[in-house]
Design a protein around this motif. Structure first.
Motif, PDB file in Angstrom:
ATOM      1  N   PRO A 160      22.731  -6.000  59.494  1.00  0.00           N
ATOM      2  CA  PRO A 160      23.133  -4.901  58.612  1.00  0.00           C
ATOM      3  C   PRO A 160      23.249  -3.593  59.406  1.00  0.00           C
ATOM      4  CG  PRO A 160      21.179  -6.033  57.790  1.00  0.00           C
ATOM      5  CD  PRO A 160      21.393  -6.494  59.187  1.00  0.00           C
ATOM      6  N   PHE A 161      24.214  -2.795  59.012  1.00  0.00           N
ATOM      7  CA  PHE A 161      24.280  -1.431  59.558  1.00  0.00           C
ATOM      8  C   PHE A 161      24.379  -0.472  58.374  1.00  0.00           C
ATOM      9  CE2 PHE A 161      28.522  -3.432  59.972  1.00  0.00           C
ATOM     10  CZ  PHE A 161      29.301  -2.625  59.134  1.00  0.00           C
ATOM     11  N   TYR A 162      23.973   0.784  58.592  1.00  0.00           N
ATOM     12  CA  TYR A 162      23.953   1.701  57.448  1.00  0.00           C
ATOM     13  C   TYR A 162      23.974   3.147  57.911  1.00  0.00           C
ATOM     14  CZ  TYR A 162      18.984   2.524  58.397  1.00  0.00           C
ATOM     15  OH  TYR A 162      17.795   2.878  58.977  1.00  0.00           O
ATOM     16  N   CYS A 163      24.224   4.025  56.967  1.00  0.00           N
ATOM     17  CA  CYS A 163      24.203   5.461  57.237  1.00  0.00           C
ATOM     18  C   CYS A 163      22.761   5.948  57.150  1.00  0.00           C
ATOM     19  CB  CYS A 163      25.066   6.189  56.208  1.00  0.00           C
ATOM     20  SG  CYS A 163      24.826   7.979  56.228  1.00  0.00           S
ATOM     21  N   THR A 164      22.333   6.694  58.167  1.00  0.00           N
ATOM     22  CA  THR A 164      20.924   7.109  58.229  1.00  0.00           C
ATOM     23  C   THR A 164      20.679   8.516  57.685  1.00  0.00           C
ATOM     24  OG1 THR A 164      21.368   7.857  60.458  1.00  0.00           O
ATOM     25  CG2 THR A 164      20.351   5.691  60.229  1.00  0.00           C
ATOM     26  N   ASP A 165      21.742   9.214  57.323  1.00  0.00           N
ATOM     27  CA  ASP A 165      21.564  10.602  56.898  1.00  0.00           C
ATOM     28  C   ASP A 165      21.905  10.695  55.414  1.00  0.00           C
ATOM     29  OD1 ASP A 165      21.979  13.343  56.292  1.00  0.00           O
ATOM     30  OD2 ASP A 165      22.298  13.771  58.415  1.00  0.00           O
ATOM     31  N   PHE A 166      20.917  10.977  54.615  1.00  0.00           N
ATOM     32  CA  PHE A 166      21.105  10.924  53.156  1.00  0.00           C
ATOM     33  C   PHE A 166      22.239  11.844  52.732  1.00  0.00           C
ATOM     34  CE2 PHE A 166      20.438  10.777  48.759  1.00  0.00           C
ATOM     35  CZ  PHE A 166      19.631   9.681  48.492  1.00  0.00           C
ATOM     36  N   CYS A 167      23.320  11.239  52.266  1.00  0.00           N
ATOM     37  CA  CYS A 167      24.541  12.015  52.113  1.00  0.00           C
ATOM     38  C   CYS A 167      24.994  12.192  50.678  1.00  0.00           C
ATOM     39  CB  CYS A 167      25.647  11.371  52.938  1.00  0.00           C
ATOM     40  SG  CYS A 167      25.774   9.602  52.661  1.00  0.00           S
ATOM     41  N   SER A 168      24.583  11.319  49.794  1.00  0.00           N
ATOM     42  CA  SER A 168      25.009  11.466  48.401  1.00  0.00           C
ATOM     43  C   SER A 168      24.105  10.603  47.548  1.00  0.00           C
ATOM     44  CB  SER A 168      26.458  11.002  48.224  1.00  0.00           C
ATOM     45  OG  SER A 168      26.503   9.586  48.144  1.00  0.00           O
ATOM     46  N   ALA A 169      24.375  10.608  46.254  1.00  0.00           N
ATOM     47  CA  ALA A 169      23.571   9.797  45.344  1.00  0.00           C
ATOM     48  C   ALA A 169      23.720   8.323  45.668  1.00  0.00           C
ATOM     49  CB  ALA A 169      23.986  10.066  43.907  1.00  0.00           C
ATOM     50  N   LEU A 170      24.821   7.975  46.338  1.00  0.00           N
ATOM     51  CA  LEU A 170      25.052   6.565  46.651  1.00  0.00           C
ATOM     52  C   LEU A 170      24.830   6.283  48.135  1.00  0.00           C
ATOM     53  CD1 LEU A 170      28.108   6.233  44.299  1.00  0.00           C
ATOM     54  CD2 LEU A 170      25.913   5.070  44.039  1.00  0.00           C
ATOM     55  N   HIS A 171      24.010   7.136  48.760  1.00  0.00           N
ATOM     56  CA  HIS A 171      23.719   6.966  50.182  1.00  0.00           C
ATOM     57  C   HIS A 171      23.129   5.579  50.464  1.00  0.00           C
ATOM     58  CE1 HIS A 171      21.725   7.576  54.060  1.00  0.00           C
ATOM     59  NE2 HIS A 171      20.620   7.154  53.481  1.00  0.00           N
ATOM     60  N   GLN A 172      22.278   5.120  49.601  1.00  0.00           N
ATOM     61  CA  GLN A 172      21.629   3.820  49.819  1.00  0.00           C
ATOM     62  C   GLN A 172      22.651   2.689  49.828  1.00  0.00           C
ATOM     63  OE1 GLN A 172      18.975   5.050  51.009  1.00  0.00           O
ATOM     64  NE2 GLN A 172      17.502   3.760  49.928  1.00  0.00           N
ATOM     65  N   GLU A 173      23.813   2.931  49.227  1.00  0.00           N
ATOM     66  CA  GLU A 173      24.860   1.897  49.182  1.00  0.00           C
ATOM     67  C   GLU A 173      25.746   1.947  50.424  1.00  0.00           C
ATOM     68  OE1 GLU A 173      23.692   3.591  46.733  1.00  0.00           O
ATOM     69  OE2 GLU A 173      23.263   2.097  45.196  1.00  0.00           O
ATOM     70  N   MET A 174      25.534   2.976  51.276  1.00  0.00           N
ATOM     71  CA  MET A 174      26.440   3.175  52.405  1.00  0.00           C
ATOM     72  C   MET A 174      26.004   2.275  53.560  1.00  0.00           C
ATOM     73  SD  MET A 174      27.693   6.819  53.795  1.00  0.00           S
ATOM     74  CE  MET A 174      28.925   6.984  55.082  1.00  0.00           C
ATOM     75  N   SER A 175      26.472   1.058  53.540  1.00  0.00           N
ATOM     76  CA  SER A 175      25.980   0.066  54.492  1.00  0.00           C
ATOM     77  C   SER A 175      27.017  -1.020  54.679  1.00  0.00           C
ATOM     78  CB  SER A 175      24.684  -0.550  53.970  1.00  0.00           C
ATOM     79  OG  SER A 175      24.942  -1.186  52.726  1.00  0.00           O
ATOM     80  N   GLY A 176      26.722  -1.968  55.573  1.00  0.00           N
ATOM     81  CA  GLY A 176      27.647  -3.077  55.790  1.00  0.00           C
ATOM     82  C   GLY A 176      26.978  -4.146  56.621  1.00  0.00           C
ATOM     83  N   TYR A 177      27.738  -5.225  56.891  1.00  0.00           N
ATOM     84  CA  TYR A 177      27.190  -6.349  57.644  1.00  0.00           C
ATOM     85  C   TYR A 177      28.079  -6.697  58.827  1.00  0.00           C
ATOM     86  CZ  TYR A 177      24.075  -7.351  53.708  1.00  0.00           C
ATOM     87  OH  TYR A 177      23.124  -7.278  52.736  1.00  0.00           O
ATOM     88  N   LEU A 178      27.422  -6.985  59.956  1.00  0.00           N
ATOM     89  CA  LEU A 178      28.119  -7.558  61.114  1.00  0.00           C
ATOM     90  C   LEU A 178      27.585  -8.975  61.281  1.00  0.00           C
ATOM     91  CD1 LEU A 178      29.746  -7.321  63.877  1.00  0.00           C
ATOM     92  CD2 LEU A 178      27.552  -6.638  64.879  1.00  0.00           C
TER      93      LEU A 178
END
Lengths: 656, 165, 189
Positions: free
Chosen positions: A613-631
């Protein structure tokens, strides 16, 4: 019997009362201190304070008078917090002729000047251990250039600048043989040299180049400052160990009653260099530059420097005797007075520039030091500050005719008058002050409102944190006759010298985000349409975009163990203060922080198969926790085709 | 760096022009004189409000529409869309992060669209229609700092997307 | 032989008791304070040892070229306990003899021991403060660093306070008791 009991009573009383107590150091702060440092919510600090980080290799930025930490600028040390030194774009910044070095010891700072006044363009920083100078841009607070200094060791008397930022200097605290010859240490006197390097700074771009290096006898150059006004053409270096000791310096370098202030006429040196008086020698050094358009740093190894020998260049260097291992070497705002702070001396000598020029004209010499003429102490001296305190280190000025010297041993700041050299006031510091700083205190126009003392010892000032304590800074209001302590605050790393300038000088020049249309990064993904994954051999380039609140592509397959995967993440946002982060599981590297409009690259070489999994580490919006993906990483040789998802939604899949 | 500064200065200049008659919102900082050692953070310039509620709030009170469409504007709008908008808005009616653009020029007045893409934060804070969209999407639309021309070209591209000729 | 009064007799075990505190508590203390040592540094001198922040003080003193302080360098730590033990044994003898003259001799012996130890302490301080390494890094012209024998003194950035510690006070008290009783016995011929 009665008498006896009376006596016994007396003894008991004395025993109970025993030991008179030492008086405690008064640490009272006057009533209005709080209001002087209180910056109300929604208000700005008055000054930017740039503070060296010492052994953390970085620069901290504080607001004054609040003492609030605003930012840490990574300069000479890797910074996993934002990927500095880890991202492909910044790796080259820390390159040297000895490979990549992840740490340094950052001591002094100088803000660029025009006509002796701060202009708010750049901040220069020195690296003491692996001699280098960095230039930081004050519109982005980013390190833009790092230049290595050859023929140097212990780059301590650096990065002080001339009053129009024509040059930034680098002087050696440790003498070393020039080049890389193999010589016995005991041949110090013959083979070891100190060098004063003059690095030219381009007026427009700020680009640095080593113009020439002045070769001096083996000794330790400690600190330096440029002249100004009448002394504009001169640079003054303090020196110690003119005993030329190479062992047990603590004792052996403290024997002579006087060391020297080395006065260098850099204008003359410039002419000699132009006239071909110098000698070009081969000396490899790294020159690293960050390009703001490609957003990428490159490192070039340069190969040549020009050496100037005082023997071939008469009238370029003079020695001025200065009592006992001078440390600070500071020039007053008028450019007339040179203050040498002999750290082992019981007085502060103040030299007069007009007397120095006269003494040179009249040949008032008392011999020479390895061929360099020594001026007579008395003929250069304006006067001595008597009994200033113990262990004088550094002096700054308030622009009202007063000087302020830090006293390491007696742990105080001492205010004295330049005119009659009388001590006017003393303020204790808690404890063991090293450097001190007045905003613009080393320029023609100091803003003599505040003074900050940077202390080496904190002991009992803050809540204790085990054996290692933060160094501390103390803010004094110096607008009145008496210095008034108004704030104590802990600092980051070990502050040495610092600089401060009015906030108005740079506040409105801040870049808020990078215009994505000007992004010339080779791997930028201009919009999601251009997000893709490209394989070439075992190199996989992921052109990824980030915007609140998704990464594109967010599903990647067809990557194998041992592939070199480069995530080039472009932040598509075009608003202030919306960085995105990027991290991927088990990556033995760091994260990235990508500013709006920027592209930053993280290299990842998976060593095991699996889903990462990879993801955004800087809390950016209400949906920050959803900002991710898979390699998906498959075993080597598996037959998994390259696939990447670009944000398909349930509806579009159904439509297909 | 230079260009960026110019760009920012341009934006600042425009903002200044807009800041013609500040009113309404009180400045965020207390009026009490604090220590003289601090400066006030600039309060948000509150902008002119077009009288018509459905036009939103911002600098665009009247937008002249072209007939027929200006194809250069459409092309330029398309490239702005791809870099600054496509990550969240589809050209179809389907919602991604934000709503799809199909039919947006029928739903909203051109002034509202231009105001929303250039004066995003104030619109989200005050405009009822924009607030309703925020409740639906749960992500504040970022201000992508479009220039006035970019905004106008984007509107042209939206109209083309809605089948205008 | 003139016999001791009751008071004189009682004073003997008291003096012995007072002196025995020398093995239970330090007899002298030197306190130092400098800005960077807000809690101060202190050194306690016992009858047979020197304790406290001696390693830190030694570390500081090498800058100005002072000798370091080590317990083993002091022959006093051997002689002093012997002298005091012998003196206390003398007290037992005086008690058994119950003789005024013996008491006088005993008091005189005490005063001699006290005078010798103070003189010795002063000489040690003098040497310690003046006998500096010529190659010391910090040399302040005309400066010596002799700690005060008793009371307060400022040495460079340090303030120094020297005074008796608990057992020292008892030692002084023993001296007072001896002197007062001696006068008393003399009067009561």
């Amino acid at each position: 019997m009665k008498r006896l009991s009376l006596m016994l009573g007396l003894v008991a009383a004395t025993a109970a009362m025993q030991s008179c107590k030492m008086k405690t150091a008064a640490t009272a702060v006057q009533g209005d201190a709080a209001s002087k440092t209180y910056v109300a919510p929604g208000k700005y600090d008055e000054y930017y304070n740039f503070v060296s980080g010492g052994f953390n290799g970085q620069v901290s930025v504080y607001g004054l008078p609040s003492g609030r930490l605003l930012k840490v600028i990574p300069v000479f040390s890797v910074f996993p917090e934002n990927g500095y030194g880890y991202s492909e774009e910044t790796k080259a910044m820390l390159n040297t002729t000895n490979g990549s070095i992840p740490w340094d010891d950052q001591h002094h700072l100088d803000l660029s000047q025009t006509n002796g006044e701060q202009d708010g363009r750049w901040l220069f920083a020195n690296a003491n251990n692996t001699p280098r100078i960095a230039r930081i841009d004050l519109t982005t607070f980013k390190t833009m250039e790092i230049l290595q200094i050859p023929n140097s060791a212990g780059n301590h008397s650096s990065p002080f600048i001339t009053e129009n930022t024509e040059y930034v200097v680098a002087g050696t605290r440790f003498s070393v043989p020039l080049g890389s010859e193999d010589v016995p240490i005991s041949s110090f006197k013959e083979n070891f040299h100190s060098t004063a390097s003059f690095i030219s700074v381009d007026k427009n771009s700020g680009k640095m180049d080593i113009a020439f290096q002045i070769v001096l006898p083996g000794m330790n150059l400690d600190l330096s400052h440029a002249g100004k006004g009448p002394s504009h053409d001169w640079f003054f270096f303090s020196s110690y160990n003119t005993e030329q000791a190479y062992t047990l310096l603590e004792v052996n370098a403290s024997q002579k009653d006087k060391d020297y202030i080395v006065a260098v006429n850099w204008k003359k040196a410039e002419e000699y260099a132009k006239a071909g008086k110098g000698k070009k020698v081969s000396a490899p050094y790294a020159h690293n530059t960050y390009d703001e358009h490609t957003q990428t740093a490159t490192s070039v190894i340069e190969n040549e420097v020009l050496l100037l020998d005082p023997k071939d260049c008469p009238d370029m260097v003079y020695m001025i005797p200065c009592p006992k291992s001078p440390h600070g070497c500071d020039i007053d705002p008028s450019g007339e007075y040179i203050v040498g702070s002999g750290k082992l001396a019981a007085l502060i000598p103040v030299f007069s520039f007009s007397k120095i020029t006269k003494a040179i004209g009249d040949k008032q010499f008392e011999g020479d030091f390895k061929g360099i003429p020594i001026l007579k102490y008395e003929s250069a001296l304006y006067g001595e500050v008597q009994k200033p305190g113990l262990g004088p280190l550094h002096t700054e000025f308030d622009g009202r005719g007063n000087a302020y010297t830090s006293m390491f041993l007696s742990s105080e700041v001492v205010k004295w008058s330049l005119k009659d050299l009388k001590v006017l006031d003393r303020a204790p510091t808690y404890y063991s002050v090293g450097h001190l700083m007045i905003p613009g205190g080393d320029t023609k126009k100091p803003a003599g409102k505040y003074l900050v003392a940077y202390n080496k010892i904190t002991k009992d000032r803050f809540l204790p944190t085990g054996p290692e304590l933060a160094q501390s800074a103390q803010l004094y209001d110096i607008s009145g006759d008496k210095m008034q302590l108004v704030l104590d605050y802990p600092t980051f790393g070990e502050p040495h010298y610092a600089q401060a300038c009015a906030a108005s000088l740079i506040k409105d020049k801040q870049v808020k985000f990078f215009d994505i249309n000007k992004n010339k990064h080779s791997y930028v993904a201009m919009g999601e349409k251009n997000a893709k994954v490209v394989r070439q051999g075992n190199r996989v380039d992921v052109y990824m975009t980030a915007i609140r609140s998704h990464l594109t592509p967010d599903n990647i397959e067809g990557v194998y163990v041992g592939d070199e995967v480069y995530f080039h993440v472009t932040n598509l946002e075009q608003d202030w203060d919306i960085p995105h982060g990027f991290a991927i599981k088990n990556n033995p590297n760091a994260e990235l922080l990508i500013m709006p409009g920027e592209t930053v690259t993280l290299k990842f070489v998976p060593e095991k198969q699996g889903i990462y999994p990879f993801y955004c580490t800087d809390f950016c919006s209400a949906l920050h926790q959803e900002m991710s993906g898979y390699l998906r990483v498959s075993p080597k040789g598996a037959n998994v085709p390259l696939k990447f998802g670009t944000g398909e939604t349930a509806e579009t899949v159904a439509a297909k | 760096m230079k260009k960026q500064a110019m760009f920012l200065t341009a934006i600042a200049a425009v903002a200044l022009l807009v800041y013609s008659c500040g009113s309404g919102t009180p400045p965020p900082a207390a009026d009490a004189p604090a220590a003289d050692s601090s400066m006030t953070a600039p309060a948000q310039a509150s902008s002119q409000t077009p009288t018509d509620e459905t036009k939103g709030m911002g600098k665009f009170a009247e937008v002249k529409l072209t007939d027929p469409l200006d194809q250069t504007m459409v092309t330029s709008g398309k490239s702005t869309y791809e870099v600054k908008c496509a990550a969240c808005h589809k050209l179809s009616g389907e919602k991604l992060v934000g709503p799809g653009w199909k039919g947006v020029t029928e739903r909203r007045k051109p002034e509202w669209i231009m105001n929303f893409v250039t004066n995003t934060d104030e619109m989200i804070d005050k405009d009822p229609a924009a607030q309703a969209m925020l409740q639906e999407c749960m992500v504040r639309m970022p201000n992508q700092h479009l220039t006035d021309d970019e905004a106008r070209h984007l509107l042209e591209y939206m109209r083309a997307n809605d089948g205008k000729k | 032989m003139k016999r001791l009064t009751k008071a004189g007799l009682i004073s003997i075990p008291i003096v012995v008791l007072f002196l025995s505190t020398l093995w239970l508590a330090p007899m002298w203390r030197i306190d130092m304070r400098a800005p960077q040592y807000p809690d101060g540094l202190s050194m306690q001198i016992w009858i047979n040892d020197v304790k406290g922040d001696v390693p830190i003080i030694n570390g500081l003193n090498h800058y100005i070229g002072m000798k370091t302080i080590h317990r083993d360098d002091f022959r006093e730590f051997v002689f002093m306990p012997i002298a005091i033990v012998l003196f206390m044994a003398g007290g037992v003898l005086v008690f058994l003899l119950k003789s005024k003259r013996a008491y006088y001799i005993w008091t005189a012996a005490f005063l001699v021991i006290a005078l010798c130890s103070f003189t010795d302490f002063y000489l040690w301080e003098y040497n310690y403060g003046h006998n500096l390494d010529p190659n010391a890094p910090i040399k302040v012209p005309g400066m010596s660093y002799q700690p005060p024998l008793l009371g307060y003194k400022k040495l460079l950035n340090f303030e120094v306070l020297s005074q008796p510690d608990l057992a020292g006070w008892f030692y002084c008290a023993a001296g007072v008791v001896l002197t007062v009783i001696t006068f008393y016995e003399w009067k009561k011929k």
